[in-house]
Design a protein around this motif. Structure first.
Motif, PDB file in Angstrom:
ATOM      1  N   ARG A  85       0.801  -1.221   0.000  1.00  0.00           N
ATOM      2  CA  ARG A  85       0.000   0.000   0.000  1.00  0.00           C
ATOM      3  C   ARG A  85       0.834   1.271   0.000  1.00  0.00           C
ATOM      4  N   PRO A  89       7.045  -0.775  -4.507  1.00  0.00           N
ATOM      5  CA  PRO A  89       6.239  -1.792  -5.190  1.00  0.00           C
ATOM      6  C   PRO A  89       7.033  -2.995  -5.697  1.00  0.00           C
ATOM      7  N   THR A 132      -1.256  -3.327  -2.758  1.00  0.00           N
ATOM      8  CA  THR A 132      -0.968  -2.623  -4.019  1.00  0.00           C
ATOM      9  C   THR A 132      -2.257  -2.213  -4.709  1.00  0.00           C
ATOM     10  N   ALA A 133      -3.260  -3.104  -4.685  1.00  0.00           N
ATOM     11  CA  ALA A 133      -4.543  -2.772  -5.309  1.00  0.00           C
ATOM     12  C   ALA A 133      -5.201  -1.592  -4.606  1.00  0.00           C
ATOM     13  N   ARG A 135      -3.648   0.794  -3.002  1.00  0.00           N
ATOM     14  CA  ARG A 135      -2.902   1.998  -3.361  1.00  0.00           C
ATOM     15  C   ARG A 135      -3.251   2.456  -4.778  1.00  0.00           C
ATOM     16  N   THR A 136      -3.410   1.493  -5.696  1.00  0.00           N
ATOM     17  CA  THR A 136      -3.756   1.857  -7.069  1.00  0.00           C
ATOM     18  C   THR A 136      -5.115   2.537  -7.125  1.00  0.00           C
ATOM     19  N   ARG A 137      -6.090   1.995  -6.381  1.00  0.00           N
ATOM     20  CA  ARG A 137      -7.405   2.623  -6.368  1.00  0.00           C
ATOM     21  C   ARG A 137      -7.352   4.011  -5.754  1.00  0.00           C
ATOM     22  N   GLU A 139      -4.720   6.073  -5.663  1.00  0.00           N
ATOM     23  CA  GLU A 139      -4.049   6.986  -6.593  1.00  0.00           C
ATOM     24  C   GLU A 139      -4.944   7.307  -7.785  1.00  0.00           C
ATOM     25  N   ASP A 140      -5.714   6.316  -8.240  1.00  0.00           N
ATOM     26  CA  ASP A 140      -6.622   6.571  -9.347  1.00  0.00           C
ATOM     27  C   ASP A 140      -7.707   7.561  -8.946  1.00  0.00           C
TER      28      ASP A 140
END
Length: 386
Positions: A85, A89, A132-133, A135-137, A139-140
């Protein structure tokens, strides 16, 4: 920090309880307790450092002491999640590899230890992937919010710029009329025979008032003229309906497509501000048609009624995209133009295909055209001006 402290306390207690009924001596129990603390307390560090420290301690505990506390296993999963998170990465995916090495090359161990190592080898990458998922959401979502904020700011600045441009152009139109008031008042005072002194004073006051108003207008709107010297060098009357034919001729020569001017109803005189708005709306609509529907024929219709002028610009191009043509800066500027003189404008797909810009403008600037609804749209008819 609180999670690391709680997990460390749980690991120390578990280590002591495991060795309470054995022959283990005090120093060994202390050493095992310290190893348990080493597998849990580093969770309080930054994500990357925590993941590395907890993994090294946990793998060492399995390889040397053939044991790992439940709190240490939980700390390993927490560290892997935090690494995914908020850490580095590239380290998230291979974080379970050390446990695979323990299974492959470590000393012989009991079934419980091998099961624990297998579970961690599988779950640690999963925990890192979940982090990671997340964090990606996040950041998106932040990126979308930033894009919306930028788009809103850009539209706001565009609207302000268009309003400033409208103010500059209307200043030229109104300044001409105020100048004419001043000139005519002075001319009447000087050329009217037998004019009483009181009448001459009133005409002189009219001229003075007009000149003062003109000075105030120039002072207030002067800040809007960013290129005052350039404007002075190329200053000319603002365009109106008389220049529409020339505008359409230029569009026809540029695009090579058919462009018609259609007149309906009895033409009547309009305020200069309304004529300027009509010209700019048509100019922008022709530009949009060339950009989004190159080669499409365009009809520009002026429908005069008693209370309003109905303006329609339609092309026979593909029309808006399936998701709808975005309300770009050109459409925003046209709406600002219409609103500046008390009118309204809409744009979208035409009834027979293509793209349609429809505006209802009052015959006098400042009148509320909504009090006089325009007739329903129909097939263009009337006088075609090629």
């Amino acid at each position: 920090m609180a999670a690391g402290a709680l997990l460390g306390l749980a690991a120390a207690v578990e280590s002591v309880l495991r060795n309470a009924g054995t022959d283990a001596v005090g120093p060994f129990v202390l050493l095992v307790s310290l190893v348990g603390l080493a597998t849990t307390l580093p969770v309080a560090l930054r994500p990357t450092a925590a993941a590395v420290a907890v993994t090294v301690a946990a793998v060492g505990s399995l390889a040397v002491f053939q044991a790992l506390t439940g709190a240490g296993a939980a700390a390993q999963l927490v560290a892997a999640y935090r690494l995914g998170r908020g850490g580095w990465p590239p380290l998230a995916a291979p974080l379970g590899v050390p446990y695979v090495l323990v299974l492959a090359f470590g000393p012989a161990a009991g079934t419980g230890v091998r099961v624990l190592a297998t579970v961690l080898a599988c779950l640690v990458p999963v925990a890192a992937t979940i982090g990671t998922a997340r964090r990606t959401r996040r950041e998106d979502a932040e990126s979308r919010a930033a894009h919306r904020a930028i788009a809103g700011t850009l539209l706001e600045h565009t609207a302000r710029g268009e309003r400033a441009r409208i103010a500059r152009e209307l200043h030229d139109v109104v300044a001409h009329h105020i100048s004419m008031i001043s000139v005519q008042a002075e001319n009447a005072r000087l050329t009217t025979p037998g004019l009483p002194a009181s009448g001459a004073a009133r005409l002189s006051a009219i001229g003075d008032t007009a000149r003062a108003a003109l000075t105030e207008m120039r002072r207030l709107l002067g800040v809007l003229r960013e290129d005052a010297q350039a404007d002075a060098a190329r200053r000319q009357p603002q365009p109106g309906l008389r220049e529409l034919t020339e505008l359409l001729d230029q569009a026809r020569d540029t695009s090579g497509a058919g462009t018609r001017l259609i007149l309906r109803g009895a033409p009547r005189a309009l305020d200069p501000g309304v004529e300027l708005a009509v010209y700019r709306i048509v100019q922008e609509a022709l530009t949009n048609s060339r950009r989004h529907a190159p080669g499409a024929a365009v009809d520009v219709e002026l429908h005069y009624t008693d209370a309003a002028l109905r303006l329609l610009i339609r092309d026979n191009g593909p029309g808006p995209a399936a998701s709808g043509r975005p309300a770009g800066h050109g459409l925003l500027g046209m709406r600002e133009r219409a609103a500046a003189v008390g009118g309204r404008l809409r744009a979208g797909a035409g009834a027979g295909g293509g793209f349609l810009v429809e505006s209802t403008l009052p015959t006098r600037a400042g009148e509320d055209a909504r009090r006089h609804p325009a007739p329903a749209a129909g097939t263009p008819s009337g006088t075609d001006v090629p």
